[in-house]
Enzyme design. Structure first.
Site, PDB file in Angstrom:
ATOM      1  N   GLU A   1       0.837  -1.207   0.000  1.00 56.94           N
ATOM      2  CA  GLU A   1       0.000   0.000   0.000  1.00 56.94           C
ATOM      3  C   GLU A   1       0.870   1.255   0.000  1.00 56.94           C
ATOM      4  O   GLU A   1       0.591   2.211  -0.724  1.00 56.94           O
ATOM      5  CB  GLU A   1      -0.937  -0.025   1.210  1.00 56.94           C
ATOM      6  CG  GLU A   1      -1.998   1.025   1.180  1.00 56.94           C
ATOM      7  CD  GLU A   1      -2.995   0.882   0.039  1.00 56.94           C
ATOM      8  OE1 GLU A   1      -3.661   1.895  -0.252  1.00 56.94           O
ATOM      9  OE2 GLU A   1      -3.113  -0.192  -0.572  1.00 56.94           O
TER      10      GLU A   1
ATOM     11  N   HIS B   1       1.841  -0.508  -5.064  1.00 59.98           N
ATOM     12  CA  HIS B   1       2.165  -1.595  -5.995  1.00 59.98           C
ATOM     13  C   HIS B   1       1.743  -2.895  -5.322  1.00 59.98           C
ATOM     14  O   HIS B   1       2.350  -3.301  -4.332  1.00 59.98           O
ATOM     15  CB  HIS B   1       3.663  -1.596  -6.307  1.00 59.98           C
ATOM     16  CG  HIS B   1       4.015  -2.547  -7.396  1.00 59.98           C
ATOM     17  ND1 HIS B   1       3.496  -2.441  -8.659  1.00 59.98           N
ATOM     18  CD2 HIS B   1       4.820  -3.638  -7.412  1.00 59.98           C
ATOM     19  CE1 HIS B   1       3.972  -3.416  -9.410  1.00 59.98           C
ATOM     20  NE2 HIS B   1       4.782  -4.156  -8.673  1.00 59.98           N
ATOM     21  N   HIS B   2       0.713  -3.526  -5.830  1.00 63.69           N
ATOM     22  CA  HIS B   2       0.062  -4.618  -5.119  1.00 63.69           C
ATOM     23  C   HIS B   2       0.274  -5.969  -5.792  1.00 63.69           C
ATOM     24  O   HIS B   2       0.178  -6.063  -7.017  1.00 63.69           O
ATOM     25  CB  HIS B   2      -1.430  -4.315  -4.991  1.00 63.69           C
ATOM     26  CG  HIS B   2      -1.674  -2.974  -4.377  1.00 63.69           C
ATOM     27  ND1 HIS B   2      -1.793  -1.826  -5.129  1.00 63.69           N
ATOM     28  CD2 HIS B   2      -1.754  -2.586  -3.083  1.00 63.69           C
ATOM     29  CE1 HIS B   2      -1.965  -0.791  -4.318  1.00 63.69           C
ATOM     30  NE2 HIS B   2      -1.940  -1.226  -3.078  1.00 63.69           N
TER      31      HIS B   2
ATOM     32  N   HIS C   1       1.160  -3.668 -14.060  1.00 63.87           N
ATOM     33  CA  HIS C   1       0.114  -3.439 -15.061  1.00 63.87           C
ATOM     34  C   HIS C   1       0.442  -2.244 -15.950  1.00 63.87           C
ATOM     35  O   HIS C   1       0.184  -2.265 -17.152  1.00 63.87           O
ATOM     36  CB  HIS C   1      -1.244  -3.246 -14.385  1.00 63.87           C
ATOM     37  CG  HIS C   1      -1.654  -4.429 -13.576  1.00 63.87           C
ATOM     38  ND1 HIS C   1      -2.047  -5.620 -14.148  1.00 63.87           N
ATOM     39  CD2 HIS C   1      -1.708  -4.627 -12.241  1.00 63.87           C
ATOM     40  CE1 HIS C   1      -2.334  -6.493 -13.201  1.00 63.87           C
ATOM     41  NE2 HIS C   1      -2.136  -5.914 -12.026  1.00 63.87           N
ATOM     42  N   GLU C   2       1.018  -1.222 -15.351  1.00 66.02           N
ATOM     43  CA  GLU C   2       1.313   0.025 -16.069  1.00 66.02           C
ATOM     44  C   GLU C   2       2.190  -0.193 -17.307  1.00 66.02           C
ATOM     45  O   GLU C   2       2.035   0.483 -18.316  1.00 66.02           O
ATOM     46  CB  GLU C   2       1.987   1.001 -15.106  1.00 66.02           C
ATOM     47  CG  GLU C   2       2.268   2.365 -15.664  1.00 66.02           C
ATOM     48  CD  GLU C   2       2.893   3.280 -14.614  1.00 66.02           C
ATOM     49  OE1 GLU C   2       3.675   4.142 -15.018  1.00 66.02           O
ATOM     50  OE2 GLU C   2       2.606   3.129 -13.410  1.00 66.02           O
TER      51      GLU C   2
ATOM     52  N   ASP D   1       8.474  -4.509  -9.222  1.00 63.67           N
ATOM     53  CA  ASP D   1       8.294  -5.922  -8.883  1.00 63.67           C
ATOM     54  C   ASP D   1       9.519  -6.478  -8.173  1.00 63.67           C
ATOM     55  O   ASP D   1       9.391  -7.217  -7.196  1.00 63.67           O
ATOM     56  CB  ASP D   1       8.010  -6.737 -10.150  1.00 63.67           C
ATOM     57  CG  ASP D   1       6.782  -6.233 -10.867  1.00 63.67           C
ATOM     58  OD1 ASP D   1       5.707  -6.185 -10.239  1.00 63.67           O
ATOM     59  OD2 ASP D   1       6.893  -5.863 -12.043  1.00 63.67           O
TER      60      ASP D   1
END
Length: 104
Positions: free
Chosen positions: A58, A62-63, A80-81, A89
């Site tokens: 949070e 970046h989840h 995703h971006e 990551d």
């Protein structure tokens, strides 16, 4: 997080992924992502691990994609971006490793 994420180049992957591979992270076939399955003594430790990771995720905005059954936690990381692996990551996976080691 500041700045737009970019997909890791081959050179960046060669530099950043070996340490994660050494501790069990694998690249997913057919998807630009990394994956690892963690095992804990019991559900409470697995859930505690997930809670610590969730708080950091949070903060980083970046989840992870994850799945939990009893003492197992499966984690997949991809950005995703940029539709693939990014330094975000790698950083989150490194944090996840630190948490996992502290919980065993």
């Amino acid at each position: 997080m500041a700045g737009k994420a970019h997909r890791l180049s081959a050179e960046e992957r060669d530099q950043l992924l070996p340490n994660l591979r050494a501790v069990g992270w694998n690249e997913l076939e057919g998807r630009d992502a990394i994956f690892k399955q963690f095992h804990f003594k019991d559900f409470n430790r697995a859930f505690g691990f997930m809670t610590r990771v969730a708080l950091q995720a949070e903060k980083l905005d970046h989840h992870p994609e994850w799945f939990n059954v009893y003492n197992k936690v499966h984690i997949t990381l991809s950005t995703h971006e940029c539709a693939g692996l990014s330094e975000r990551d790698i950083n989150l996976a490194s944090f996840i490793e630190q948490v996992a080691v502290s919980m065993t």
